[in-house]
Design a protein around this motif. Structure first.
Motif, PDB file in Angstrom:
ATOM      1  N   ASP A 185       0.825  -1.209   0.000  1.00 52.24           N
ATOM      2  CA  ASP A 185       0.000   0.000   0.000  1.00 52.24           C
ATOM      3  C   ASP A 185       0.859   1.259   0.000  1.00 52.24           C
ATOM      4  N   THR A 186       1.992   1.215   0.680  1.00 46.94           N
ATOM      5  CA  THR A 186       2.880   2.375   0.724  1.00 46.94           C
ATOM      6  C   THR A 186       3.570   2.602  -0.617  1.00 46.94           C
ATOM      7  N   VAL A 187       4.036   1.529  -1.245  1.00 42.73           N
ATOM      8  CA  VAL A 187       4.667   1.672  -2.572  1.00 42.73           C
ATOM      9  C   VAL A 187       3.649   2.207  -3.579  1.00 42.73           C
ATOM     10  N   ASN A 188       2.430   1.719  -3.486  1.00 43.56           N
ATOM     11  CA  ASN A 188       1.379   2.219  -4.383  1.00 43.56           C
ATOM     12  C   ASN A 188       1.125   3.708  -4.151  1.00 43.56           C
ATOM     13  N   ALA A 189       1.101   4.118  -2.872  1.00 44.96           N
ATOM     14  CA  ALA A 189       0.908   5.536  -2.554  1.00 44.96           C
ATOM     15  C   ALA A 189       2.083   6.381  -3.045  1.00 44.96           C
ATOM     16  N   LEU A 190       3.292   5.845  -2.952  1.00 39.05           N
ATOM     17  CA  LEU A 190       4.464   6.570  -3.451  1.00 39.05           C
ATOM     18  C   LEU A 190       4.359   6.819  -4.949  1.00 39.05           C
ATOM     19  N   LEU A 228      -1.392  -2.458  -6.947  1.00 36.45           N
ATOM     20  CA  LEU A 228      -0.074  -1.959  -7.328  1.00 36.45           C
ATOM     21  C   LEU A 228       0.213  -2.261  -8.795  1.00 36.45           C
ATOM     22  N   ALA A 229      -0.147  -3.464  -9.244  1.00 31.90           N
ATOM     23  CA  ALA A 229       0.045  -3.811 -10.658  1.00 31.90           C
ATOM     24  C   ALA A 229      -0.790  -2.905 -11.560  1.00 31.90           C
ATOM     25  N   ALA A 230      -2.000  -2.571 -11.123  1.00 36.72           N
ATOM     26  CA  ALA A 230      -2.850  -1.671 -11.912  1.00 36.72           C
ATOM     27  C   ALA A 230      -2.237  -0.277 -12.011  1.00 36.72           C
ATOM     28  N   THR A 231      -1.654   0.214 -10.924  1.00 37.06           N
ATOM     29  CA  THR A 231      -1.011   1.526 -10.950  1.00 37.06           C
ATOM     30  C   THR A 231       0.172   1.535 -11.919  1.00 37.06           C
ATOM     31  N   LEU A 232       0.981   0.485 -11.884  1.00 34.37           N
ATOM     32  CA  LEU A 232       2.114   0.402 -12.816  1.00 34.37           C
ATOM     33  C   LEU A 232       1.634   0.291 -14.254  1.00 34.37           C
ATOM     34  N   TYR A 233       0.537  -0.432 -14.477  1.00 41.53           N
ATOM     35  CA  TYR A 233      -0.002  -0.575 -15.830  1.00 41.53           C
ATOM     36  C   TYR A 233      -0.501   0.771 -16.352  1.00 41.53           C
ATOM     37  N   ARG A 234      -1.111   1.558 -15.482  1.00 43.75           N
ATOM     38  CA  ARG A 234      -1.573   2.872 -15.908  1.00 43.75           C
ATOM     39  C   ARG A 234      -0.403   3.809 -16.221  1.00 43.75           C
ATOM     40  N   GLU A 258      -7.076 -10.031 -16.283  1.00 42.78           N
ATOM     41  CA  GLU A 258      -8.450  -9.556 -16.129  1.00 42.78           C
ATOM     42  C   GLU A 258      -8.473  -8.102 -15.644  1.00 42.78           C
ATOM     43  N   LYS A 259      -7.574  -7.788 -14.705  1.00 44.76           N
ATOM     44  CA  LYS A 259      -7.495  -6.406 -14.207  1.00 44.76           C
ATOM     45  C   LYS A 259      -7.035  -5.457 -15.306  1.00 44.76           C
ATOM     46  N   PHE A 260      -6.053  -5.882 -16.102  1.00 50.38           N
ATOM     47  CA  PHE A 260      -5.567  -5.035 -17.188  1.00 50.38           C
ATOM     48  C   PHE A 260      -6.655  -4.819 -18.244  1.00 50.38           C
ATOM     49  N   ARG A 261      -7.471  -5.849 -18.495  1.00 50.48           N
ATOM     50  CA  ARG A 261      -8.558  -5.709 -19.465  1.00 50.48           C
ATOM     51  C   ARG A 261      -9.581  -4.681 -18.970  1.00 50.48           C
ATOM     52  N   GLU A 262      -9.878  -4.688 -17.678  1.00 52.00           N
ATOM     53  CA  GLU A 262     -10.809  -3.705 -17.115  1.00 52.00           C
ATOM     54  C   GLU A 262     -10.256  -2.286 -17.258  1.00 52.00           C
ATOM     55  N   ILE A 263      -8.947  -2.131 -17.076  1.00 55.90           N
ATOM     56  CA  ILE A 263      -8.339  -0.799 -17.229  1.00 55.90           C
ATOM     57  C   ILE A 263      -8.428  -0.334 -18.673  1.00 55.90           C
ATOM     58  N   ASP A 264      -8.191  -1.251 -19.621  1.00 55.92           N
ATOM     59  CA  ASP A 264      -8.294  -0.884 -21.036  1.00 55.92           C
ATOM     60  C   ASP A 264      -9.705  -0.448 -21.392  1.00 55.92           C
ATOM     61  N   GLU A 265     -10.704  -1.155 -20.880  1.00 54.38           N
ATOM     62  CA  GLU A 265     -12.086  -0.763 -21.143  1.00 54.38           C
ATOM     63  C   GLU A 265     -12.415   0.584 -20.506  1.00 54.38           C
TER      64      GLU A 265
END
Length: 400
Positions: A185-190, A228-234, A258-265
């Motif tokens: 959570d901290t790395v994601n916030a950073l 965290l993976a979603a943040t890096l993908y964005r 599946e998470k990356f597909r949701e971000i693309d949509e």
């Protein structure tokens, strides 16, 4: 690494963090006053909390006492760091919150006489008990510790990521899941607070790999890893997807896909809408035109009244013919046949035009009914029947 506004010297005198609290209290009494030193050693948690709050106010310059400006600000800063080494491990939550606030105030108000080596040495010692509050069940503790770590990034630089990974790898037992959640959570916030971070993708993806290990199985940790993976993908786009999933098992790879597909949509909603329209069927174009053609326009009042009268005559003829059938009579008399023939209509459909009603030829109807009765009409008979039919039509028109 030098901190702006501080002087770097050779062989600075570093802070001694091994002193017990009663010895630290002497320096606290000299810099913050005897009341603060006395409250720090109290067994009552509210007194300890009050002492820490008074130290924060002193460091921020809120103390308007005349003797406050005569104190050595550098020694006050060093005494504050020594106090933090003791109170950051306190067991009472209000005292812990006050200690975390003092940590922030201490490193936000570094005196110009403090050297960069002293700051780095103090952070190396004090950051460990701050990271120990990450992932705490008390949300305020977790968020306060996380806020302090985000702030120390400007003092530690790239070293902060190394310390977080070291803390994650050294955690064990019941603290393992708690440490994983707090660090992720901290790395994601950073990353959210500073998207243009100099950290490499490989240094960040290791946190996802460690969190999605099968031995953990904690939903909260798994959710933080996916976030965290979603943040890096964005931030890095689709090219980073394979690097993030390189060392994961197939089930975990499907979870991230599946998470990356949701971000693309979410980022490209138009593409998703086009995909939902279905298959293109050019062979149904003619059918659509035909369906459009059969949509009837609303009739006018005069046309609707005329259609109603014709329907009544048609129903009368049907009921009359039905009565003759059940009574053993012929199917229809000549008069009823002519009356029915006059109202019979045929409907022709056109792919592009509206419905067109065309009245059938009465002579054809007459010939058809004669054939159904087994009669052969000669030319004289046809002329006679035609005259009778025309006379009956004229009589009906005059009566109407």
């Amino acid at each position: 690494r030098d901190v702006p506004g501080m002087v770097s010297t050779q062989g600075p005198e570093l802070i001694d963090f091994d002193l017990p609290l009663h010895e630290i209290a002497y320096g606290v009494a000299a810099e913050f006053g005897p009341e603060v030193a006395r409250c720090l050693q109290s067994s009552k948690w509210d007194h300890r909390q009050r002492a820490l709050q008074m130290m924060s106010a002193e460091l921020k310059g809120y103390n308007l006492h005349p003797q406050a400006w005569q104190r050595d600000r550098r020694e006050a800063w060093r005494a504050s760091c020594q106090v933090l080494s003791q109170v950051l491990r306190d067991k009472v939550i209000p005292v812990q919150l006050a200690a975390l606030q003092l940590f922030r105030d201490t490193f936000e108000n570094i005196d110009a006489g403090v050297t960069a080596e002293e700051v780095q040495h103090a952070l190396d010692v004090l950051i460990s008990p701050v990271m120990a509050r990450l992932g705490d069940s008390n949300v305020r503790l977790h968020e306060s510790a996380q806020s302090n770590l985000i702030f120390t990034r400007y003092l530690l630089g790239d070293k902060l990521l190394y310390r977080l990974r070291q803390f994650l790898e050294t955690s064990s037992g019941g603290e393992h899941n708690k440490a994983h959640f707090g660090v992720l959570d901290t790395v994601n916030a950073l990353l959210r607070t500073s998207p243009t971070s100099p950290w490499r993708l490989g240094d960040l993806s290791i946190f996802i790999t460690l969190a999605l290990d099968e031995s953990l199985g904690n939903p909260r940790v798994r959710h933080s890893a996916v976030a965290l993976a979603a943040t890096l993908y964005r931030l890095h786009g689709p090219p980073c997807a394979e690097k993030l999933m390189a060392q994961l098992r197939p089930a975990k790879q499907n979870l991230l896909r599946e998470k990356f597909r949701e971000i693309d949509e979410e980022l490209h909603p138009g593409n998703a809408a086009d995909d939902d329209e279905g298959e293109i069927r050019p062979d149904l174009d003619d059918l659509l035109h035909c369906l459009k053609a059969v949509q009837l326009a609303a009739p006018t009042t005069a046309a609707s009244s005329c259609a109603t009268g014709e329907e009544e005559h048609l129903m009368d003829g049907i009921l009359e013919e039905t009565g003759h059938v059940f009574s053993g009579g012929c199917i229809a008399s000549a008069a009823s046949t002519r009356r029915t023939a006059r109202v019979r209509k045929s409907v022709s459909f056109c792919p592009t035009d509206d419905i067109v009603e065309v009245e059938q030829d009465e002579e054809l109807i007459l010939e058809h009914e004669a054939l159904c009765l087994g009669l052969e009409l000669e030319d004289d008979h046809e002329a006679l029947l035609r005259e009778i039919l025309m006379d009956s039509d004229e009589d009906s028109d005059e009566s109407s």
